[in-house]
Design an enzyme around this catalytic site. Structure first.
Site, PDB file in Angstrom:
ATOM      1  N   GLN A 125       2.773  -5.785  17.304  1.00 18.18           N
ATOM      2  CA  GLN A 125       2.218  -4.506  17.773  1.00 18.18           C
ATOM      3  C   GLN A 125       1.973  -4.490  19.286  1.00 18.18           C
ATOM      4  O   GLN A 125       1.775  -3.415  19.869  1.00 18.18           O
ATOM      5  CB  GLN A 125       0.878  -4.197  17.076  1.00 18.18           C
ATOM      6  N   ASP A 151      -8.127  -4.426   8.894  1.00 16.33           N
ATOM      7  CA  ASP A 151      -7.645  -3.219   8.212  1.00 16.33           C
ATOM      8  C   ASP A 151      -7.488  -3.430   6.718  1.00 16.33           C
ATOM      9  O   ASP A 151      -6.703  -2.752   6.072  1.00 16.33           O
ATOM     10  CB  ASP A 151      -6.313  -2.761   8.836  1.00 16.33           C
ATOM     11  N   THR A 179       4.948  -9.454   9.485  1.00 19.82           N
ATOM     12  CA  THR A 179       3.659  -9.173   8.833  1.00 19.82           C
ATOM     13  C   THR A 179       3.668  -7.789   8.186  1.00 19.82           C
ATOM     14  O   THR A 179       3.221  -7.618   7.051  1.00 19.82           O
ATOM     15  CB  THR A 179       2.511  -9.257   9.872  1.00 19.82           C
ATOM     16  N   GLU A 220       0.811  -1.219   0.000  1.00 19.24           N
ATOM     17  CA  GLU A 220       0.000   0.000   0.000  1.00 19.24           C
ATOM     18  C   GLU A 220       0.844   1.268   0.000  1.00 19.24           C
ATOM     19  O   GLU A 220       1.923   1.309   0.605  1.00 19.24           O
ATOM     20  CB  GLU A 220      -0.885   0.020   1.262  1.00 19.24           C
TER      21      GLU A 220
HETATM   22  N1  NAD Z   1      -4.888  -0.269  12.246  1.00 19.86           N
HETATM   23  C1  NAD Z   1      -3.632   0.039  12.028  1.00 19.86           C
HETATM   24  O1  NAD Z   1      -3.268   1.212  11.923  1.00 19.86           O
HETATM   25  C2  NAD Z   1      -2.624  -1.057  11.948  1.00 19.86           C
HETATM   26  C3  NAD Z   1      -1.249  -0.752  11.941  1.00 19.86           C
HETATM   27  C4  NAD Z   1      -0.322  -1.796  11.958  1.00 19.86           C
HETATM   28  C5  NAD Z   1      -0.780  -3.109  11.933  1.00 19.86           C
HETATM   29  N2  NAD Z   1      -2.115  -3.359  11.885  1.00 19.86           N
HETATM   30  C6  NAD Z   1      -2.640  -4.731  11.885  1.00 19.86           C
HETATM   31  O2  NAD Z   1      -2.514  -5.213  13.206  1.00 19.86           O
HETATM   32  C7  NAD Z   1      -2.446  -6.643  13.156  1.00 19.86           C
HETATM   33  C8  NAD Z   1      -1.310  -7.110  14.040  1.00 19.86           C
HETATM   34  O3  NAD Z   1      -0.088  -6.728  13.448  1.00 19.86           O
HETATM   35  P1  NAD Z   1       1.282  -7.384  13.958  1.00 19.86           P
HETATM   36  O4  NAD Z   1       2.360  -6.679  13.251  1.00 19.86           O
HETATM   37  O5  NAD Z   1       1.265  -7.444  15.447  1.00 19.86           O
HETATM   38  O6  NAD Z   1       1.092  -8.869  13.382  1.00 19.86           O
HETATM   39  P2  NAD Z   1       1.799 -10.195  13.890  1.00 19.86           P
HETATM   40  O7  NAD Z   1       1.641 -11.186  12.779  1.00 19.86           O
HETATM   41  O8  NAD Z   1       3.150  -9.917  14.417  1.00 19.86           O
HETATM   42  O9  NAD Z   1       0.902 -10.650  15.152  1.00 19.86           O
HETATM   43  C9  NAD Z   1      -0.431 -11.065  15.003  1.00 19.86           C
HETATM   44  C10 NAD Z   1      -0.735 -12.096  16.086  1.00 19.86           C
HETATM   45  O10 NAD Z   1      -2.138 -12.471  15.990  1.00 19.86           O
HETATM   46  C11 NAD Z   1      -2.230 -13.828  16.393  1.00 19.86           C
HETATM   47  N3  NAD Z   1      -3.523 -14.349  15.958  1.00 19.86           N
HETATM   48  C12 NAD Z   1      -3.949 -14.631  14.697  1.00 19.86           C
HETATM   49  N4  NAD Z   1      -5.237 -15.065  14.748  1.00 19.86           N
HETATM   50  C13 NAD Z   1      -5.611 -15.029  16.056  1.00 19.86           C
HETATM   51  C14 NAD Z   1      -6.839 -15.322  16.729  1.00 19.86           C
HETATM   52  N5  NAD Z   1      -7.915 -15.761  16.074  1.00 19.86           N
HETATM   53  N6  NAD Z   1      -6.879 -15.166  18.073  1.00 19.86           N
HETATM   54  C15 NAD Z   1      -5.795 -14.712  18.755  1.00 19.86           C
HETATM   55  N7  NAD Z   1      -4.608 -14.424  18.168  1.00 19.86           N
HETATM   56  C16 NAD Z   1      -4.531 -14.575  16.832  1.00 19.86           C
HETATM   57  C17 NAD Z   1      -1.013 -14.481  15.724  1.00 19.86           C
HETATM   58  O11 NAD Z   1      -0.684 -15.717  16.331  1.00 19.86           O
HETATM   59  C18 NAD Z   1       0.067 -13.404  15.945  1.00 19.86           C
HETATM   60  O12 NAD Z   1       0.817 -13.633  17.125  1.00 19.86           O
HETATM   61  C19 NAD Z   1      -2.273  -7.006  11.684  1.00 19.86           C
HETATM   62  O13 NAD Z   1      -3.510  -7.478  11.197  1.00 19.86           O
HETATM   63  C20 NAD Z   1      -1.879  -5.713  11.014  1.00 19.86           C
HETATM   64  O14 NAD Z   1      -2.293  -5.667   9.666  1.00 19.86           O
HETATM   65  C21 NAD Z   1      -3.037  -2.369  11.905  1.00 19.86           C
END
Ligand code: NAD
Length: 341
Positions: free
Chosen positions: A140, A227, A84, A56
């Site tokens: 995060q 997102d 990720t 993106e």
């Molecule tokens: N809204 C925003 O501004 C923003 C910004 C950055 C990241 N994000 C999103 O935040 C999310 C987390 O990002 P990250 O970098 O921490 O990802 P990451 O892959 O490091 O961590 C995600 C975690 O979610 C866990 N998970 C997956 N499905 C699950 C479920 N059903 N129940 C419980 N745990 C579950 C995974 O095991 C993993 O540990 C991503 O989807 C990313 O796209 C959003």
């Protein structure tokens, strides 16, 4: 010359300032930019969807400074040894278009996402909240916890992740920082007694990481993992009981939890709450939901904060990013008489 913060300098800067202090300071910059929200050039981000994940571009401008971020989202990456989310971003001078500031933004995105969540929670969470449930404890998670502590005073965490190693990692990182951390046995267990619930999971699916039955009146939901089109976290019935707050409505309707809802589903944009034009939390029984997807202005604020914070320090270097011949019409002259190496 363009100022450049690479990963090494970002890490040095973050260690010197302290992550909690950084996010507390960033909230001030975010609030400043949310207060002048109508003056920005805004567009939903430009997304390239692939079978692997999404890539993106997120541009915005206040007509003095232009900024954009490149960011990816690949939920299947950790299983292949990659992160990720990764990112970098740029600020440019509108008067001549030259890039002035370039930075790594993988770490900066984690800071800005958590700072934005904390800013939203400042207006939406119940007063005196101390306990946060975190569903998803990946990259995060620690940033979210620290930002919520800096702004709300959250000191107790109840975490749940489908990956036990991710929970071990969060306990290892957060306990020495002074948090009381409980590892839950399910999402439903995690939310028990929590005034704030953060969902930060990564799965390219219409997932249900939080069920309506587990959401009690009065909580604030900070949903950051839904997102992308086809990627949400909450049981849709939660949205019927909640007041929903968003960043930029045209983008959130495509990417957020509200993608399941009709096009006229009522939302409040967060900037209206920050300016006082519309109310945030109005009652003790109200369920508030920040349907976070991440918007370009937040990256702009984060880059501005970093640019100002590193000014006068050695946490950046200057790089020769713009080919600038003495005669602006003689670009080819640079090729004919290369600079000494
Ligand atoms: N809204 C925003 O501004 C923003 C910004 C950055 C990241 N994000 C999103 O935040 C999310 C987390 O990002 P990250 O970098 O921490 O990802 P990451 O892959 O490091 O961590 C995600 C975690 O979610 C866990 N998970 C997956 N499905 C699950 C479920 N059903 N129940 C419980 N745990 C579950 C995974 O095991 C993993 O540990 C991503 O989807 C990313 O796209 C959003």
């Amino acid at each position: 010359m363009t100022r450049f913060v690479d990963v090494r300098n970002m890490v040095r800067w973050a260690a010197a300032q302290g992550p909690e202090q950084i996010m507390a300071g960033m909230v001030g910059y975010l609030e400043d930019d949310f207060r002048r929200w109508p003056t920005f050039d805004k567009t939903p981000r430009v997304a390239s969807h692939t079978p692997f994940g999404v890539l993106e571009l997120m541009p915005t401008s206040d007509y003095e400074t232009y900024g954009f971020k490149y960011v990816n989202g690949h939920p299947s990456n950790p299983a292949r040894g990659y992160q990720t989310v990764t990112a970098f971003g740029v600020l440019a001078d509108v008067h001549n278009g030259y890039p002035t500031f370039l930075s790594e933004m993988t770490l900066l995105t984690a800071f800005r996402t958590a700072a934005t969540s904390a800013m939203a929670a400042k207006y939406l969470a119940p007063r005196g909240a101390r306990t946060m449930a975190m569903i998803g404890s990946g990259s995060q998670a620690e940033f979210q916890a620290l930002a919520m502590r800096a702004v709300l005073g959250i000191d107790t965490l109840r975490i749940w992740d489908t990956d036990p190693l991710a929970m071990d990692k969060a306990v290892r990182n957060l306990t020495p920082l002074g948090f009381q951390v409980t590892v839950a046995s399910s999402a439903g267990d995690a939310v028990r007694g929590a005034e704030v619930i953060t969902t930060c999971t990564a799965d390219k699916a219409f997932a249900t990481v939080l069920s309506d039955a587990d959401v009690r009146p009065g909580v604030h939901l900070n949903a950051i993992g839904g997102d992308c089109p086809g990627k949400t976290e909450l049981e849709a019935a939660i949205l019927d009981r909640a007041d929903v707050f968003v960043e930029f409505t045209p983008q959130t309707r495509i990417e957020g939890e509200i993608q399941h809802q009709p096009a006229d589903f009522a939302v409040t944009e967060l900037w209206e709450v920050v300016t006082g034009a519309r109310p945030g939390r109005t009652g003790a029984e109200q369920i508030t939901l920040f349907d976070s997807v991440g918007f370009a202005i937040e990256d702009f604020s984060a880059l501005r904060y970093l640019r100002d914070a590193v000014d006068g320090t050695d946490f950046f270097e200057e790089i020769d990013l713009v080919a600038a011949p003495d005669d602006p019409k003689d670009l080819f002259g640079l090729v004919m008489s290369p600079l000494p190496v």
